[in-house]
Design a protein around this motif. Structure first.
Motif, mmCIF file in Angstrom:
data_model
loop_
_atom_site.group_PDB
_atom_site.id
_atom_site.type_symbol
_atom_site.label_atom_id
_atom_site.label_comp_id
_atom_site.label_asym_id
_atom_site.label_seq_id
_atom_site.Cartn_x
_atom_site.Cartn_y
_atom_site.Cartn_z
ATOM 1 N N VAL A 33 -42.288 -3.643 30.110
ATOM 2 C CA VAL A 33 -43.482 -4.269 29.529
ATOM 3 C C VAL A 33 -43.379 -5.793 29.603
ATOM 4 C CG1 VAL A 33 -44.791 -4.590 27.404
ATOM 5 C CG2 VAL A 33 -44.015 -2.306 28.051
ATOM 6 N N VAL A 34 -42.191 -6.333 29.334
ATOM 7 C CA VAL A 34 -41.999 -7.785 29.391
ATOM 8 C C VAL A 34 -42.248 -8.303 30.815
ATOM 9 C CG1 VAL A 34 -40.289 -9.633 29.181
ATOM 10 C CG2 VAL A 34 -40.435 -7.871 27.429
ATOM 11 N N ILE A 35 -41.785 -7.565 31.820
ATOM 12 C CA ILE A 35 -42.012 -7.976 33.213
ATOM 13 C C ILE A 35 -43.503 -7.990 33.533
ATOM 14 C CG2 ILE A 35 -41.590 -7.374 35.627
ATOM 15 C CD1 ILE A 35 -38.952 -6.092 34.716
ATOM 16 N N ILE A 36 -44.228 -6.972 33.066
ATOM 17 C CA ILE A 36 -45.675 -6.911 33.315
ATOM 18 C C ILE A 36 -46.387 -8.084 32.652
ATOM 19 C CG2 ILE A 36 -47.760 -5.565 32.868
ATOM 20 C CD1 ILE A 36 -46.044 -3.042 33.150
ATOM 21 N N VAL A 37 -45.983 -8.426 31.432
ATOM 22 C CA VAL A 37 -46.584 -9.567 30.734
ATOM 23 C C VAL A 37 -46.350 -10.858 31.534
ATOM 24 C CG1 VAL A 37 -46.479 -10.990 28.655
ATOM 25 C CG2 VAL A 37 -46.446 -8.500 28.469
ATOM 26 N N GLY A 38 -45.145 -11.001 32.099
ATOM 27 C CA GLY A 38 -44.862 -12.175 32.916
ATOM 28 C C GLY A 38 -45.754 -12.254 34.141
ATOM 29 N N GLY A 39 -46.024 -11.105 34.776
ATOM 30 C CA GLY A 39 -46.916 -11.101 35.922
ATOM 31 C C GLY A 39 -48.346 -11.452 35.558
ATOM 32 N N LEU A 40 -48.813 -10.926 34.425
ATOM 33 C CA LEU A 40 -50.170 -11.249 33.978
ATOM 34 C C LEU A 40 -50.305 -12.725 33.636
ATOM 35 C CD1 LEU A 40 -50.894 -8.146 31.688
ATOM 36 C CD2 LEU A 40 -51.768 -8.573 34.000
ATOM 37 N N LEU A 41 -49.234 -13.318 33.112
ATOM 38 C CA LEU A 41 -49.269 -14.741 32.781
ATOM 39 C C LEU A 41 -49.475 -15.594 34.028
ATOM 40 C CD1 LEU A 41 -48.843 -16.901 30.537
ATOM 41 C CD2 LEU A 41 -46.412 -16.859 31.124
ATOM 42 N N MET A 42 -48.954 -15.149 35.163
ATOM 43 C CA MET A 42 -49.089 -15.916 36.406
ATOM 44 C C MET A 42 -50.539 -16.018 36.863
ATOM 45 S SD MET A 42 -46.281 -17.202 37.692
ATOM 46 C CE MET A 42 -46.530 -17.279 39.463
ATOM 47 N N LEU A 43 -51.397 -15.125 36.391
ATOM 48 C CA LEU A 43 -52.808 -15.190 36.777
ATOM 49 C C LEU A 43 -53.486 -16.462 36.286
ATOM 50 C CD1 LEU A 43 -53.859 -11.477 36.109
ATOM 51 C CD2 LEU A 43 -53.474 -12.563 38.328
ATOM 52 N N ASN B 36 -44.578 -9.014 41.167
ATOM 53 C CA ASN B 36 -44.099 -9.088 39.788
ATOM 54 C C ASN B 36 -44.641 -7.926 38.960
ATOM 55 O OD1 ASN B 36 -43.355 -9.846 37.173
ATOM 56 N ND2 ASN B 36 -43.836 -11.977 37.481
ATOM 57 N N LEU B 37 -45.926 -7.679 39.073
ATOM 58 C CA LEU B 37 -46.523 -6.566 38.337
ATOM 59 C C LEU B 37 -45.949 -5.233 38.807
ATOM 60 C CD1 LEU B 37 -50.250 -7.757 38.277
ATOM 61 C CD2 LEU B 37 -48.658 -7.726 36.348
ATOM 62 N N ALA B 38 -45.693 -5.105 40.114
ATOM 63 C CA ALA B 38 -45.149 -3.857 40.647
ATOM 64 C C ALA B 38 -43.758 -3.569 40.101
ATOM 65 C CB ALA B 38 -45.122 -3.917 42.174
ATOM 66 N N VAL B 39 -42.929 -4.604 39.937
ATOM 67 C CA VAL B 39 -41.589 -4.410 39.378
ATOM 68 C C VAL B 39 -41.674 -3.820 37.973
ATOM 69 C CG1 VAL B 39 -39.470 -5.559 38.639
ATOM 70 C CG2 VAL B 39 -40.556 -6.226 40.772
ATOM 71 N N GLY B 40 -42.578 -4.356 37.162
ATOM 72 C CA GLY B 40 -42.722 -3.847 35.805
ATOM 73 C C GLY B 40 -43.253 -2.421 35.763
ATOM 74 N N ILE B 41 -44.226 -2.113 36.609
ATOM 75 C CA ILE B 41 -44.814 -0.771 36.614
ATOM 76 C C ILE B 41 -43.789 0.264 37.067
ATOM 77 C CG2 ILE B 41 -46.572 0.676 37.689
ATOM 78 C CD1 ILE B 41 -48.370 -1.818 37.796
ATOM 79 N N VAL B 42 -43.059 -0.035 38.126
ATOM 80 C CA VAL B 42 -42.036 0.901 38.613
ATOM 81 C C VAL B 42 -40.916 1.045 37.576
ATOM 82 C CG1 VAL B 42 -40.329 1.326 40.422
ATOM 83 C CG2 VAL B 42 -42.578 0.419 41.013
ATOM 84 N N GLY B 43 -40.610 -0.031 36.851
ATOM 85 C CA GLY B 43 -39.567 0.039 35.832
ATOM 86 C C GLY B 43 -39.871 1.022 34.723
ATOM 87 N N LEU B 44 -41.141 1.327 34.505
ATOM 88 C CA LEU B 44 -41.505 2.307 33.480
ATOM 89 C C LEU B 44 -41.022 3.710 33.829
ATOM 90 C CD1 LEU B 44 -45.179 1.151 32.754
ATOM 91 C CD2 LEU B 44 -43.204 0.868 31.243
#
Length: 494
Positions: free
Chosen positions: A457-467, A364-372
């Motif tokens: 950024v929204v995707i990254i926030v979603g990944g951080l929420l899963m923690l 999930n975090l990787a999708v957001g980072i690559v999307g940048l």
């Protein structure tokens, strides 16, 4: 509960059917971005409204999951899929004859979207019900159909538009969609479902027998009351009637031992029966599941972010000097990575030593980072965006491939169908909100790239929420250990 017949050969047919259903449904949905360029030319409307049609389609495609779950309780999965094939085909056949955007919104956005949901949820859920040990691989292969459809349809639709116009292309796409009737007809109940239906049928039959015996006893009591003031000689027929009733009950298989067995069977399966019949109870159970609630919010966020490149991507790529054919090719590359990722997700998720939750969070975090990297000018070449698209699509496909197995890990296989329905609602909310908000942000800032940065950024926030899921589980385990240690055992003195 898990299905033990993991080697059922019909399971391969179920996976193939789910694969091709997702190939067609996701292929048509993701290719709407190609139509946006044509619709902007033909209709005098803005990008936010046209993107809203595509987002409503994908939103209902995923968000009508609770409706699909309810219908899956009322009828077989096969019938639900056949209804979905009928609705989606009807909507697509009507599209070439629409004269304005309102009709397009209804027939494509609403009717086709609901139809695809009724196709997707039962077939995708059933691919996980046929297997236990290899469930991750089975659902990963089935989900790969969505990525494969994303590879084929954008270029196919662009070719059809060039040859037959956008109206003619829609009619051909509707003809392709008719194949979903065949794939839906192949969806046979899994051994787990047949076992559950047989058990419920047995319980109903025993309830009928119990009601019959209760009715006989009530008639006997009424007879006793009416003859209570009679002479003692009149009691003999009553005794004979009671004995006859007992004999009748025994001949019907409802003797004392049978009634005890009925009670045992009813008590043994009462919890399971309630779970399978009470939607409200299932909803309350899922709402008490904190990790699942976090997972639902996470799905809203990453769907919000990932749908923006898929829907607004073709129009954005043409705005940075790519041709329409090149834009369609880039969307196919993104989807090609998704195809690979779905299969990889199924393979990796099937390895026992790998923690699927942590894998999902990382992807999930990787999708957001690559999307940048999508809106960066340095990547605005076919080679640059092709590399970004492959990586982004692969990570996105891993998310899709792990979705069912992570859901099963969080709620259990007995709640998988219901959880998938409510999870699809969350996905639909994200998909409906994403493209219009992204289009509005692009127009408000006069920079389409801003929408892509925001989505990442929204995707990254979603990944951080899963923690918070492993954190909450760790806190619960720690609290349980502390409570166990705090128990004092008093030994009585002699």
């Amino acid at each position: 509960m898990a299905c033990r017949k993991v080697d059922n050969p019909w399971g391969l047919m179920i996976i193939a059917s789910a694969f091709w259903i997702q190939f067609i449904s996701f292929g048509v949905a993701t290719s709407f971005g190609v139509y946006i360029v044509e619709l902007l030319r033909h209709f005098d409307v803005g990008l936010p409204f046209i993107s809203l049609i595509g987002s409503i389609n994908i939103g209902l495609f995923l968000g009508a999951g609770p409706l699909a779950s309810i219908m899956m309780r009322m009828m077989s999965y096969r019938k639900v899929c056949l209804l979905g094939a009928l609705l989606s085909s009807t909507g697509l056949i009507a599209l070439p004859f629409t004269m304005n955007m309102i009709f397009l919104l209804f027939f494509y956005g609403i009717l086709t979207g609901i139809g695809y949901c009724l196709l997707y949820v039962p077939s995708h859920t059933m691919s996980g019900l046929y297997y236990d040990k290899h469930r991750s691989l089975a659902t990963g292969v089935a989900t790969a159909g969505s990525g494969f459809g994303g590879i084929v349809f954008p270029n196919l639709v662009q070719f059809l538009i060039d040859e037959f116009g956008w109206r003619g292309s829609l009619l051909i796409v509707a003809g392709i969609n008719l194949n979903t009737f065949i794939f839906a007809a192949l969806l046979r109940d899994s051994p787990l479902q047949r076992q559950q239906k047989a058990k419920e049928k047995m319980i109903k039959l025993k309830e009928i027998k119990r009601n019959d015996s209760s009715q006989i006893e009530r008639e006997i009591l009424l007879t006793e009351e009416s003859t209570s003031d009679s002479s003692p000689q009149s009691q003999k027929p009553i005794a004979h009637e009671i004995n006859g009733a007992k004999e009748k009950r025994e001949s019907n298989g409802t003797g004392t031992n049978d009634l005890e067995n009925e009670n045992l069977l009813t008590n043994e399966s009462s919890n399971e029966n309630v779970k399978s019949n009470s939607i409200l109870l299932v909803l309350l159970t899922l709402c008490r599941n904190v990790p699942f609630c976090i997972f639902v919010v996470n799905n809203i966020l990453w769907n919000f972010g990932t749908v923006i490149p898929l829907i607004l991507g073709p129009e954005y790529f043409t705005s940075v000097n790519f041709s329409q054919t090149e834009a369609a090719t880039l969307i196919s590359i993104f989807s090609g990575g998704s195809f690979v990722g779905c299969v990889l997700g199924g393979l990796i998720g099937n390895i026992p030593k790998i923690n699927r939750l942590y894998l999902f969070i990382s992807v999930n975090l990787a999708v957001g980072i690559v999307g940048l990297f999508i809106p960066l000018e340095i990547t605005h070449t076919m080679f640059g965006l092709g590399i970004v698209g492959i990586i982004w699509g692969t990570m996105f496909g891993l998310l899709l491939g792990l979705l069912v197995v992570v859901t099963a890990d969080l709620v259990g296989i007995q709640y998988l169908g219901d959880a998938m329905g409510f999870l699809m609602l969350a996905n639909g909310i994200g998909c409906v909100a994403g493209p219009p908000i992204g289009g509005w942000i692009g127009e408000a800032t006069d920079s389409p790239a801003t929408a892509f940065y925001f989505s990442a950024v929204v995707i990254i926030v979603g990944g951080l929420l899963m923690l918070f899921i492993p954190l909450s589980e760790r806190l619960q385990n720690q609290t349980k250990r502390d409570s166990d240690f705090s128990v004092e055992v008093t030994v009585p003195e002699d």
